[in-house]
Scaffold this active site. Structure first.
Site, PDB file in Angstrom:
ATOM      1  N   SER A 154      -9.634  -0.843   7.576  1.00  0.00           N
ATOM      2  CA  SER A 154      -9.177  -0.574   6.211  1.00  0.00           C
ATOM      3  C   SER A 154      -8.542  -1.756   5.500  1.00  0.00           C
ATOM      4  CB  SER A 154      -8.186   0.604   6.206  1.00  0.00           C
ATOM      5  OG  SER A 154      -8.877   1.816   6.383  1.00  0.00           O
ATOM      6  N   SER A 197      -9.670   1.624   3.360  1.00  0.00           N
ATOM      7  CA  SER A 197      -8.946   2.431   2.389  1.00  0.00           C
ATOM      8  C   SER A 197      -7.909   1.655   1.574  1.00  0.00           C
ATOM      9  CB  SER A 197      -8.227   3.570   3.126  1.00  0.00           C
ATOM     10  OG  SER A 197      -7.276   3.036   4.053  1.00  0.00           O
ATOM     11  N   LYS A 223       0.845  -1.198   0.000  1.00  0.00           N
ATOM     12  CA  LYS A 223       0.000   0.000   0.000  1.00  0.00           C
ATOM     13  C   LYS A 223       0.877   1.245   0.000  1.00  0.00           C
ATOM     14  CE  LYS A 223      -3.918   1.973   2.622  1.00  0.00           C
ATOM     15  NZ  LYS A 223      -4.787   1.787   3.811  1.00  0.00           N
TER      16      LYS A 223
END
EC number: 6.3.5.7
Length: 525
Positions: free
Chosen positions: A192, A168, A76
């Site tokens: 997330s 997210s 990420k």
């Protein structure tokens, strides 16, 4: 090969059935082919190929570093990666090249993993849809699956009703779900990792707070942030966790005790365990399909000899508001460092004062969602509001922690809950609500775990009537991550979640499900 598990591919590499370079090129090709998903912000092709070459040399010399040697992974884009752009999907950090690797990234690389690239997210990880980053939204691979198109009668060429991934960490979830890598790092502050895992049909694991280092993870909420792990099966999660877990002198919140390798039994046994069902999680907004699967899952545990009981987490109704106050307060503090002087973007506008430079830089660098959360946090931290909001929220957090302590202290081993209220929704439907409202809805089952510092995992269990993934969440005692994953492995074997059928990949033979068909599952709609 791309549809196999991490452990299976590792075995194939050791036996010489495929080389790290061949595997790397297959994944890079698939990343390009599925570019429409927008899962990656940066594809580190040259870096990955060089790492593959080095891995290949080790295999030829019989000096493999372990199960991750030569395995493609993704990270990420809020984890620092040395010499590779790290943006947090924000104008504020566009072009930023960290001089060091986050500890979790370094530990993966030390084991020979191949870094395929940095994955997309909501700006600074503030969101639950992966729709609010500066590089555009992430599309759910299941939008283009044969299962969804057939059951929902969606035209294969129709792209106006594409589905969100959740957030997210939606880029990492999509990258794993679309077979472009075998594992990916996400972050989990209020759900997330687990939320997009549920929507994309992957395993999404949030470790106990303090088990895995946060050093190099650009902070959102220091007291709740945890690196998360995405894989396509629980065994693979255990392999990655075994590499990541353990003390880090660069992160004082990590445990000092030695961490044993995470090895799961080949035949997990849940008989004799006590599985708790929190009654507060049975909310009116929960979809009927997820409610039914939740009930069926409880029956599976009971049939195997586990004791299933209803439990009470009485302060759950306050958790979302409590989380919002604490989250935005820490966000306001953490985002203060992005001022145009020390970190990130600096406004080019000629300014007459330092204050004006701050204002212009932050106006240009942050999106409206980030600015809104900073404003909220600063409001709660005002001298006249501090006691009434921030301090009270901390007290409520303690009550929420105590709820979990009492439940697990009563003999419950694992909690079984939904992960999300519904299946993935179309983007056009998702954006009808503002980011704050959506996050409150989507974090309802997940954020309390972060406030309590507990381990939790999403396990994909079945497809909905529309052919979309539905996941359920298992929550464990603090630092009983191995027990939690053992239970998750047993559960995963019972439900036999089907393989995604992406027609583009089926056509060229990149991915062929076992026996050329889907596996039947125990949980059905």
């Amino acid at each position: 090969m791309l549809g196999r598990t991490l452990r299976e591919v590792s075995s194939a590499l050791k036996q010489g059935h495929i080389t790290p370079t061949e595997l790397c090129k297959k994944c890079l090709s698939l990343i390009k082919k599925t570019k429409y998903l927008n899962a990656y912000i940066t594809v580190s092709e040259e870096v990955a190929l060089k790492q593959a070459e080095e891995s290949e040399k080790r295999y030829k010399q019989g000096q493999s570093l372990g199960d991750l040697d030569g395995i493609p992974v993704a990270v990420k884009d809020n984890f620092s990666t040395s010499g590779i752009e790290t943006t947090c999907a924000s104008n504020m950090l566009k072009g930023y090249l960290p001089p060091y690797n986050a500890t979790v990234v370094q530990r993966l690389l030390d084991q020979g993993a191949l870094l395929m690239g940095k994955t997309n997210l909501d700006e600074f990880a503030m969101g639950s849809g992966s729709t609010d980053g500066v590089f555009g939204p992430v599309k759910n691979p299941w939008t283009y699956s044969k299962q969804y198109r057939e059951r929902s009668r969606q035209d294969a060429q129709e792209d106006s009703h594409w589905l969100i991934t959740g957030g997210s960490s939606g880029g990492s979830a999509a990258a794993v779900a679309a077979f472009t890598c075998f594992a990916a790092l996400g972050s989990d502050t209020g759900g997330s990792t687990r939320n997009p895992a549920a929507h994309c049909g992957t395993v999404g694991f949030k470790p106990s707070y303090g088990l895995v280092s946060r050093h190099g993870l650009i902070p959102l909420v220091n007291s709740m942030d945890v690196p998360g792990i995405f894989t396509r099966c629980v065994d693979d999660t255990a392999i990655v966790l075994g590499v990541l877990a353990g003390h880090d002198p660069k992160d004082s919140t990590t445990v000092n005790d030695p961490v044993k390798p995470t090895t799961l039994p080949s035949v997990p046994d849940v008989s004799g365990l006590c599985i708790g069902i929190p009654k507060e999680y049975l909310v009116p907004e929960l979809s009927s399909e997820i409610r039914s699967l939740w009930s069926q899952a409880a029956d599976l545990f009971e049939a195997e000899g586990a004791r299933v009981i209803e439990v009470c987490l009485p302060h759950t109704c306050y958790s979302i508001v409590c989380y919002h106050v604490l989250c935005t307060s820490e966000v306001a503090s953490n985002m203060a460092r992005f001022d145009g002087l020390q970190y990130g973007h600096r406004s080019a506008v000629d300014m007459s004062s330092t204050e004006a430079l701050y204002a212009a830089t932050r106006q240009e660098g942050f999106n409206d969602v980030v600015k809104g959360r900073i404003l909220s946090g600063n409001f709660f931290l005002l001298k006249e509001n501090y006691e009434n909001y921030f301090v009270k929220a901390q007290k409520v957090r303690r009550l929420i922690v105590n709820d979990f302590v009492n439940v697990f202290g009563s003999g419950v081993d694992v909690l079984l809950t939904p992960t999300t209220l519904t299946q993935a929704v179309p983007y056009l439907e998702f954006i009808k609500e503002d980011n704050r409202t959506r996050s409150a809805q989507d974090d309802i089952f997940t954020q309390a775990v972060n406030m309590a510092g507990l381990p939790a995992v999403n396990v994909p269990v079945a497809l909905s009537s529309q052919g979309l993934p539905i996941g359920l969440q298992l929550i464990g005692r603090a630092f009983c991550d191995q027990q939690l994953l053992t239970v998750a492995k047993w559960f995963e074997k019972q439900v036999q979640f089907p393989v995604i059928q992406l027609q583009d990949l089926m056509d060229d033979g990149s991915l062929v499900p076992e026996n050329g068909k889907l596996t039947s599952g125990s949980l059905t709609q």
